[in-house]
Write a protein that holds these residues in place. Structure first.
Motif, PDB file in Angstrom:
ATOM      1  N   ALA A   1      -7.177  60.572 -29.451  1.00 24.48           N
ATOM      2  CA  ALA A   1      -7.365  62.021 -29.454  1.00 24.48           C
ATOM      3  C   ALA A   1      -6.864  62.603 -30.775  1.00 24.48           C
ATOM      4  CB  ALA A   1      -6.615  62.652 -28.282  1.00 24.48           C
TER       5      ALA A   1
ATOM      6  N   PRO B   1      -3.384  59.721 -26.287  1.00 24.12           N
ATOM      7  CA  PRO B   1      -2.847  60.937 -25.659  1.00 24.12           C
ATOM      8  C   PRO B   1      -1.355  60.864 -25.362  1.00 24.12           C
ATOM      9  CG  PRO B   1      -4.973  60.386 -24.715  1.00 24.12           C
ATOM     10  CD  PRO B   1      -4.616  59.247 -25.627  1.00 24.12           C
TER      11      PRO B   1
ATOM     12  N   GLU C   1       1.399  63.670 -26.846  1.00 24.49           N
ATOM     13  CA  GLU C   1       2.163  64.452 -25.870  1.00 24.49           C
ATOM     14  C   GLU C   1       3.659  64.213 -26.033  1.00 24.49           C
ATOM     15  OE1 GLU C   1       0.472  63.119 -22.245  1.00 24.49           O
ATOM     16  OE2 GLU C   1      -1.460  64.123 -22.588  1.00 24.49           O
TER      17      GLU C   1
ATOM     18  N   SER D   1     -10.223  65.455 -27.288  1.00 21.33           N
ATOM     19  CA  SER D   1      -9.720  64.425 -26.376  1.00 21.33           C
ATOM     20  C   SER D   1     -10.261  63.038 -26.678  1.00 21.33           C
ATOM     21  CB  SER D   1     -10.060  64.793 -24.931  1.00 21.33           C
ATOM     22  OG  SER D   1     -11.471  64.893 -24.771  1.00 21.33           O
ATOM     23  N   GLN D   2     -11.388  62.950 -27.384  1.00 20.70           N
ATOM     24  CA  GLN D   2     -11.968  61.644 -27.697  1.00 20.70           C
ATOM     25  C   GLN D   2     -12.614  61.694 -29.076  1.00 20.70           C
ATOM     26  OE1 GLN D   2     -11.790  58.654 -26.250  1.00 20.70           O
ATOM     27  NE2 GLN D   2     -12.995  57.847 -27.951  1.00 20.70           N
TER      28      GLN D   2
ATOM     29  N   MET E   1      -3.416  69.133 -28.287  1.00 17.94           N
ATOM     30  CA  MET E   1      -4.618  68.319 -28.381  1.00 17.94           C
ATOM     31  C   MET E   1      -5.814  69.214 -28.716  1.00 17.94           C
ATOM     32  SD  MET E   1      -6.521  65.920 -25.510  1.00 17.94           S
ATOM     33  CE  MET E   1      -5.104  64.850 -25.233  1.00 17.94           C
ATOM     34  N   TYR E   2      -6.515  68.841 -29.810  1.00 17.64           N
ATOM     35  CA  TYR E   2      -7.681  69.621 -30.223  1.00 17.64           C
ATOM     36  C   TYR E   2      -8.997  68.910 -29.939  1.00 17.64           C
ATOM     37  CZ  TYR E   2      -4.603  72.980 -32.423  1.00 17.64           C
ATOM     38  OH  TYR E   2      -3.652  73.949 -32.637  1.00 17.64           O
TER      39      TYR E   2
END
Length: 301
Positions: free
Chosen positions: A94, A155, A159, A168-169, A165-166
């Motif tokens: 991410a 992730p 975290e 996710s994949q 998070m801008y």
């Protein structure tokens, strides 16, 4: 094999790396004291010289295949190290940055992660910076407070550093899979669902020497699941073969195959016998058969 007392587990640090997160996947590890180290070599040597000490090593991933530099250190740089277990860590990648960022112009991560996220980077015209690990990349974003810098990381890592998070994949593949092994000094007891890793060195480099080795495994009805050739600097022209097969070194038919190899003049180093991983396997990131392959009966004779 399960450990009741607290284990000392070495890994390539710092905490937060994939190597560290892989520790939790081993069922045999209960209470443990993590000991981060600066290099794989130090992990191997510490385990080799310290009874009761264990280590975590990455051995294979879905992008680069077998990590031969680490395997070579086990083969040629240790005498008391045995593989005691294996797991596969599957992670997505991410994009993380500071809260409230609007414009990203540069990205930082481990070189392999950057390479696997080339499409994301190219589409946004980002300049790249290298980090020793994804946790180091996230730490850099936190320390530098650069509003134009983002980090690519799993992730769990982003975290851990309380980053936002801008995306996710971002990687070109759905997930990165890495096979890790647990190393120690003992050979674990059979479980009935084991693999054995051996280093086999024929006495001479002759035509058919590998075929003879394979025939011994076949005659003993032992299934080989992987084989890797390592040319020897000590004897030019000769090779050692890293072979992983089904079964346990302390049980038939693997013990019979090893006895037959020794009787034939072949030397054998036992890297360990350990339970098979029950989860997802490390595979290539491609979902097709090798392109351009000739199919049976495709050429007229």
């Amino acid at each position: 094999m399960e450990f009741d007392s607290e284990m000392l587990v070495c890994f390539t640090g710092p905490k937060g790396t994939s190597d560290y997160r892989a520790i939790e996947l081993f069922d045999s590890i209960g209470k443990y004291e993590p000991l981060p180290m600066p290099s794989v070599t130090e992990v191997i040597q510490t385990v080799n010289n310290t009874p009761g000490c264990y280590g975590i090593l990455p051995m294979e991933n879905s992008t680069d295949g077998e990590m031969t530099t680490i395997l070579d250190r086990l083969i040629f740089g240790s005498t008391n190290v045995r593989i005691q277990g294996e797991v596969v860590l599957a992670e997505g990648i991410a994009c993380f940055g500071l809260t409230g960022q609007e414009v990203f112009t540069s990205v930082i991560s481990h070189p392999m992660v950057l390479d696997l996220s080339s499409r994301f980077i190219k589409e946004r015209g980002l300049t790249t910076r290298h980090a020793l690990s994804t946790s180091d990349a996230c730490r850099t974003v936190v320390v530098e407070r650069d509003p134009t810098l983002v980090a690519l990381a799993p992730p769990e890592v982003g975290e851990m550093f309380d980053l936002t998070m801008y995306a996710s994949q971002v990687s070109d593949v759905n997930e990165i899979r890495t096979r890790y092994v647990l190393i120690g000094q003992e050979i674990t007891a059979p479980t009935g669902r084991d693999k054995t890793s051996l280093i086999v060195t024929p006495s001479a480099d002759t035509v058919g020497s590998l075929a003879k080795v394979a025939q011994i495994f076949s005659d003993a009805e032992v299934n080989m699941v992987s084989i890797l050739s390592r040319p020897l600097q000590a004897k030019l022209g000769m090779h050692s073969f890293s072979i992983t097969c089904e079964g346990h070194i302390l049980e038939e038919p693997v013990s019979h195959a090893v006895a037959s190899l020794l009787a034939s003049g072949t030397s054998v180093k036992v890297l360990g016998s350990y339970p098979k991983w029950k989860g997802v396997e490390v595979t290539t990131p491609f979902d097709s058969l090798p392109l351009g392959s000739l199919e049976p009966n495709s050429i007229a004779i």
